[in-house]
Write a protein that holds these residues in place. Structure first.
Motif, PDB file in Angstrom:
ATOM      1  N   TYR A  58       0.810  -1.236   0.000  1.00 10.56           N
ATOM      2  CA  TYR A  58       0.000   0.000   0.000  1.00 10.56           C
ATOM      3  C   TYR A  58       0.835   1.274   0.000  1.00 10.56           C
ATOM      4  O   TYR A  58       0.279   2.374   0.089  1.00 10.56           O
ATOM      5  CB  TYR A  58      -0.887   0.059   1.243  1.00 10.56           C
ATOM      6  CG  TYR A  58      -1.985  -0.968   1.346  1.00 10.56           C
ATOM      7  CD1 TYR A  58      -2.453  -1.671   0.239  1.00 10.56           C
ATOM      8  CD2 TYR A  58      -2.593  -1.227   2.566  1.00 10.56           C
ATOM      9  CE1 TYR A  58      -3.464  -2.606   0.362  1.00 10.56           C
ATOM     10  CE2 TYR A  58      -3.611  -2.156   2.687  1.00 10.56           C
ATOM     11  CZ  TYR A  58      -4.041  -2.850   1.587  1.00 10.56           C
ATOM     12  OH  TYR A  58      -5.056  -3.765   1.711  1.00 10.56           O
ATOM     13  N   VAL A  93       3.342   0.607   8.453  1.00 17.35           N
ATOM     14  CA  VAL A  93       2.757   1.290   9.609  1.00 17.35           C
ATOM     15  C   VAL A  93       3.369   0.761  10.907  1.00 17.35           C
ATOM     16  O   VAL A  93       4.107  -0.226  10.891  1.00 17.35           O
ATOM     17  CB  VAL A  93       1.207   1.159   9.603  1.00 17.35           C
ATOM     18  CG1 VAL A  93       0.608   2.022   8.513  1.00 17.35           C
ATOM     19  CG2 VAL A  93       0.778  -0.284   9.418  1.00 17.35           C
ATOM     20  N   PHE A  95       2.549  -0.977  13.534  1.00 20.41           N
ATOM     21  CA  PHE A  95       2.524  -2.360  14.005  1.00 20.41           C
ATOM     22  C   PHE A  95       3.466  -3.244  13.174  1.00 20.41           C
ATOM     23  O   PHE A  95       4.009  -4.229  13.677  1.00 20.41           O
ATOM     24  CB  PHE A  95       1.091  -2.927  14.029  1.00 20.41           C
ATOM     25  CG  PHE A  95       0.458  -3.193  12.686  1.00 20.41           C
ATOM     26  CD1 PHE A  95       0.785  -4.309  11.942  1.00 20.41           C
ATOM     27  CD2 PHE A  95      -0.486  -2.322  12.159  1.00 20.41           C
ATOM     28  CE1 PHE A  95       0.190  -4.558  10.702  1.00 20.41           C
ATOM     29  CE2 PHE A  95      -1.087  -2.559  10.937  1.00 20.41           C
ATOM     30  CZ  PHE A  95      -0.735  -3.681  10.199  1.00 20.41           C
ATOM     31  N   CYS A 119      -1.971   2.515  12.133  1.00 18.45           N
ATOM     32  CA  CYS A 119      -3.206   1.933  11.589  1.00 18.45           C
ATOM     33  C   CYS A 119      -4.370   2.150  12.563  1.00 18.45           C
ATOM     34  O   CYS A 119      -4.308   1.701  13.704  1.00 18.45           O
ATOM     35  CB  CYS A 119      -2.959   0.441  11.369  1.00 18.45           C
ATOM     36  SG  CYS A 119      -4.450  -0.540  11.162  1.00 18.45           S
ATOM     37  N   PRO A 120      -5.440   2.831  12.119  1.00 19.31           N
ATOM     38  CA  PRO A 120      -6.567   3.069  13.032  1.00 19.31           C
ATOM     39  C   PRO A 120      -7.185   1.772  13.556  1.00 19.31           C
ATOM     40  O   PRO A 120      -7.636   1.723  14.689  1.00 19.31           O
ATOM     41  CB  PRO A 120      -7.584   3.840  12.175  1.00 19.31           C
ATOM     42  CG  PRO A 120      -6.828   4.363  11.006  1.00 19.31           C
ATOM     43  CD  PRO A 120      -5.639   3.461  10.807  1.00 19.31           C
ATOM     44  N   MET A 121      -7.197   0.722  12.737  1.00 19.91           N
ATOM     45  CA  MET A 121      -7.801  -0.515  13.227  1.00 19.91           C
ATOM     46  C   MET A 121      -6.997  -1.103  14.389  1.00 19.91           C
ATOM     47  O   MET A 121      -7.580  -1.625  15.341  1.00 19.91           O
ATOM     48  CB  MET A 121      -7.930  -1.552  12.107  1.00 19.91           C
ATOM     49  CG  MET A 121      -8.547  -2.841  12.612  1.00 19.91           C
ATOM     50  SD  MET A 121      -9.210  -3.862  11.341  1.00 19.91           S
ATOM     51  CE  MET A 121      -7.754  -4.396  10.523  1.00 19.91           C
ATOM     52  N   ASN A 153      -2.386  -6.686  12.510  1.00 18.53           N
ATOM     53  CA  ASN A 153      -2.705  -5.262  12.658  1.00 18.53           C
ATOM     54  C   ASN A 153      -3.096  -4.955  14.106  1.00 18.53           C
ATOM     55  O   ASN A 153      -4.258  -4.698  14.434  1.00 18.53           O
ATOM     56  CB  ASN A 153      -3.870  -4.875  11.734  1.00 18.53           C
ATOM     57  CG  ASN A 153      -3.557  -5.106  10.274  1.00 18.53           C
ATOM     58  OD1 ASN A 153      -2.806  -6.013   9.943  1.00 18.53           O
ATOM     59  ND2 ASN A 153      -4.125  -4.311   9.402  1.00 18.53           N
ATOM     60  N   CYS A 239     -11.604  -2.066   9.373  1.00 23.24           N
ATOM     61  CA  CYS A 239     -10.773  -1.113   8.624  1.00 23.24           C
ATOM     62  C   CYS A 239     -11.687  -0.222   7.802  1.00 23.24           C
ATOM     63  O   CYS A 239     -12.475  -0.722   6.985  1.00 23.24           O
ATOM     64  CB  CYS A 239      -9.818  -1.874   7.709  1.00 23.24           C
ATOM     65  SG  CYS A 239      -9.110  -0.818   6.434  1.00 23.24           S
ATOM     66  N   VAL A 241     -10.987   1.690   5.362  1.00 30.19           N
ATOM     67  CA  VAL A 241     -10.694   1.660   3.916  1.00 30.19           C
ATOM     68  C   VAL A 241     -11.490   0.511   3.260  1.00 30.19           C
ATOM     69  O   VAL A 241     -12.060   0.663   2.179  1.00 30.19           O
ATOM     70  CB  VAL A 241      -9.172   1.450   3.680  1.00 30.19           C
ATOM     71  CG1 VAL A 241      -8.853   1.292   2.205  1.00 30.19           C
ATOM     72  CG2 VAL A 241      -8.365   2.577   4.302  1.00 30.19           C
ATOM     73  N   HIS A 242     -11.527  -0.627   3.928  1.00 30.53           N
ATOM     74  CA  HIS A 242     -12.179  -1.801   3.339  1.00 30.53           C
ATOM     75  C   HIS A 242     -13.674  -1.871   3.606  1.00 30.53           C
ATOM     76  O   HIS A 242     -14.411  -2.489   2.836  1.00 30.53           O
ATOM     77  CB  HIS A 242     -11.473  -3.080   3.825  1.00 30.53           C
ATOM     78  CG  HIS A 242     -10.110  -3.224   3.232  1.00 30.53           C
ATOM     79  ND1 HIS A 242      -8.978  -2.749   3.846  1.00 30.53           N
ATOM     80  CD2 HIS A 242      -9.711  -3.729   2.036  1.00 30.53           C
ATOM     81  CE1 HIS A 242      -7.926  -2.966   3.069  1.00 30.53           C
ATOM     82  NE2 HIS A 242      -8.341  -3.563   1.973  1.00 30.53           N
ATOM     83  N   GLU A 267     -10.483  -8.146   4.563  1.00 31.47           N
ATOM     84  CA  GLU A 267     -10.954  -7.146   5.537  1.00 31.47           C
ATOM     85  C   GLU A 267     -12.276  -6.536   5.081  1.00 31.47           C
ATOM     86  O   GLU A 267     -12.867  -5.708   5.788  1.00 31.47           O
ATOM     87  CB  GLU A 267      -9.921  -6.031   5.715  1.00 31.47           C
ATOM     88  CG  GLU A 267      -8.712  -6.457   6.518  1.00 31.47           C
ATOM     89  CD  GLU A 267      -7.650  -5.379   6.619  1.00 31.47           C
ATOM     90  OE1 GLU A 267      -7.942  -4.200   6.337  1.00 31.47           O
ATOM     91  OE2 GLU A 267      -6.508  -5.717   6.965  1.00 31.47           O
ATOM     92  N   CYS A 330      -5.009   4.560   2.282  1.00 31.29           N
ATOM     93  CA  CYS A 330      -4.907   4.349   3.724  1.00 31.29           C
ATOM     94  C   CYS A 330      -4.150   5.533   4.299  1.00 31.29           C
ATOM     95  O   CYS A 330      -2.986   5.763   3.981  1.00 31.29           O
ATOM     96  CB  CYS A 330      -4.175   3.049   4.019  1.00 31.29           C
ATOM     97  SG  CYS A 330      -3.719   2.924   5.746  1.00 31.29           S
ATOM     98  N   MET A 333      -0.793   4.526   5.967  1.00 31.16           N
ATOM     99  CA  MET A 333       0.282   4.155   5.026  1.00 31.16           C
ATOM    100  C   MET A 333       0.812   5.398   4.302  1.00 31.16           C
ATOM    101  O   MET A 333       2.002   5.504   4.006  1.00 31.16           O
ATOM    102  CB  MET A 333      -0.259   3.164   3.994  1.00 31.16           C
ATOM    103  CG  MET A 333      -0.560   1.803   4.556  1.00 31.16           C
ATOM    104  SD  MET A 333       0.963   0.846   4.671  1.00 31.16           S
ATOM    105  CE  MET A 333       0.337  -0.671   5.383  1.00 31.16           C
TER     106      MET A 333
HETATM  107 FE1  SF4 Z   1      -4.922  -0.381   8.860  1.00 34.34          FE
HETATM  108 FE2  SF4 Z   1      -6.861  -0.450   6.998  1.00 34.34          FE
HETATM  109 FE3  SF4 Z   1      -4.629   0.949   6.595  1.00 34.34          FE
HETATM  110 FE4  SF4 Z   1      -4.586  -1.720   6.542  1.00 34.34          FE
HETATM  111  S1  SF4 Z   1      -5.661  -0.355   5.110  1.00 34.34           S
HETATM  112  S2  SF4 Z   1      -3.090  -0.382   7.560  1.00 34.34           S
HETATM  113  S3  SF4 Z   1      -6.069  -2.157   8.165  1.00 34.34           S
HETATM  114  S4  SF4 Z   1      -6.197   1.334   8.155  1.00 34.34           S
END
Ligand code: SF4
Ligand code: 13P
Length: 377
Positions: A58, A93, A95, A119-121, A153, A239, A241-242, A267, A330, A333
């Motif tokens: 990403y 990211v 994690f 990552c918000p998740m 994540n 997530c 985004v997904h 996701e 994202c 990212m």
């Molecule tokens: Fe986190 Fe979603 Fe970004 Fe993946 S795409 S890093 S799960 S926010």
């Protein structure tokens, strides 16, 4: 309800742990692409084998173009484990950089160029919060052996918590194997933080009737009876985004082009995965498009930078974003800006380290156990 003892975690909210991470110096903010590329190449030349750059699928084009290895979360963790460079620069990211720090040797340093790539998740299941939920969940099913599995994540302290309770880590490419491992070891699975990956994995294992959801933010969303009756408990994270992809997007693509194929990331919501032709990790998405015949159409349900890379890498395949202009990048990212990459590399070449991610030793060992269990399944 029987009260269980908690693990008494000594932890802060994960996002605020790395107070050593620095902002980009102003002199790096306005670099043009040509100058930047020249300077990155010069720094890399000087650093030679001391540095390896890992880039998640990403990442922005400018990061991916400088990466020694591009891949999904699982592949990047394997690459980190095998890397012998003194510095691992992580285009990804927090994690992911934490996991790389856990997996690499003590004399290697992992650098996350930007301090804001979180990552918000992962933030939807903080270890502190999971620790108290664990007491409620285990009390709801006192005779069951519950094995916690955390998606990659998540922060290192949650990975350590899972290991301390006999659990492990998984990525989107091996979640089904992690569930199988957990059911060999225990009776129930608590899966965190992504409820959609959890639900899609349960379907893959024909266990869709065994699911209970646990919403830590809603007192009504925690049903002890359901937990007692279900084999799979899903933490209510997702997530953004997904989550954006809908069945209607797939229906529109198919109405416009009945020959179009659709691949999505697991996701995505269950109904989206169900309606797609294929679902898989970002590596599976890359492989699928790489193996497509010229002229095939593939609609991609994942982060937009990857869709754009696939269009560039495979111009003979018709690669389209599944929800058109509404597809998102994202936000986490995207924080790895190529100016940051220039800065950390030039500084390393001058003998100065910045933005090193160092997981606390007390978490590192246990989180390493959870990651090793994943690498072994
Ligand atoms: Fe986190 Fe979603 Fe970004 Fe993946 S795409 S890093 S799960 S926010
Ligand atoms: P992959 O493991 O499929 O690369 O996914 C990582 C991720 O963050 C997806 O949102």
């Amino acid at each position: 309800m029987v009260k269980m003892e908690t693990a008494e975690l000594d932890t802060d909210l994960s996002l605020f742990k790395y107070d050593n991470l620095e902002q980009l110096p102003p002199r790096y903010r306005e670099l043009g692409e040509d100058e930047r590329t020249e300077r990155i190449d010069a720094a890399l030349e000087e650093l030679g084998d001391d540095v390896v750059i890992l880039g998640h699928n990403y990442q922005r084009r400018e990061i991916v173009e400088h990466a020694d290895f591009i891949g999904d979360s699982y592949q990047l963790s394997k690459e980190a484990a095998e890397a012998d460079a003194e510095y691992v620069i992580f285009g990804g990211v927090t994690f992911m950089a934490e996991s790389a720090d856990i997996i690499t040797d003590d004399d290697q340093s992992v650098i996350l160029p930007s301090m804001e790539a979180s990552c918000p998740m992962a933030g939807m299941a903080e270890a502190l919060q999971v620790d108290s939920a664990w007491a409620e969940i285990t009390a709801a099913a006192p005779d069951a052996d519950i094995i916690p599995i955390t998606y990659m994540n998540s922060y290192a302290d949650l990975k350590a918590f899972c290991a301390s309770q006999g659990g492990l880590v998984c990525t989107s490419s091996n979640a089904h194997k992690a569930f199988e491992y957990a059911f060999d070891e225990g009776d129930k699975v608590l899966f965190l933080p992504d409820k959609h990956l959890g639900e899609n994995t349960a379907h893959r294992l024909d266990m869709e009737d065994e699911i209970a959801e646990w919403d830590p933010w809603d007192p009504e969303g925690k049903d002890a009876d359901e937990v007692a009756e279900s084999d799979i408990i899903l933490w209510d994270g997702y997530c953004q985004v997904h989550e954006r992809f809908r069945e209607e997007h797939i229906a529109e693509i198919r109405a416009d082009n009945p020959d179009a194929n659709v691949i999505v990331h697991p996701e995505c919501r269950r109904e989206v995965v169900e309606a797609a032709d294929k679902a898989g990790s970002t590596a599976t998405i890359c492989e699928t498009v790489a193996n497509a015949a010229p002229g095939d159409t593939w609609a991609i349900g994942t982060e937009i930078h990857l869709t754009n890379h696939l269009q560039r890498w495979h111009p003979d395949v018709n690669v389209v974003p599944l929800c058109g202009d509404a597809c998102m990048d994202c936000n986490a990212m995207r924080q790895i800006d190529p100016n940051y990459l220039t800065w950390v590399l030039e500084e390393l070449a001058a003998g100065r380290e910045h933005n090193v991610i160092e997981v606390a030793p007390e978490e590192k060992e246990l989180a390493g156990v959870a990651l090793d269990r994943m690498l072994e399944i």
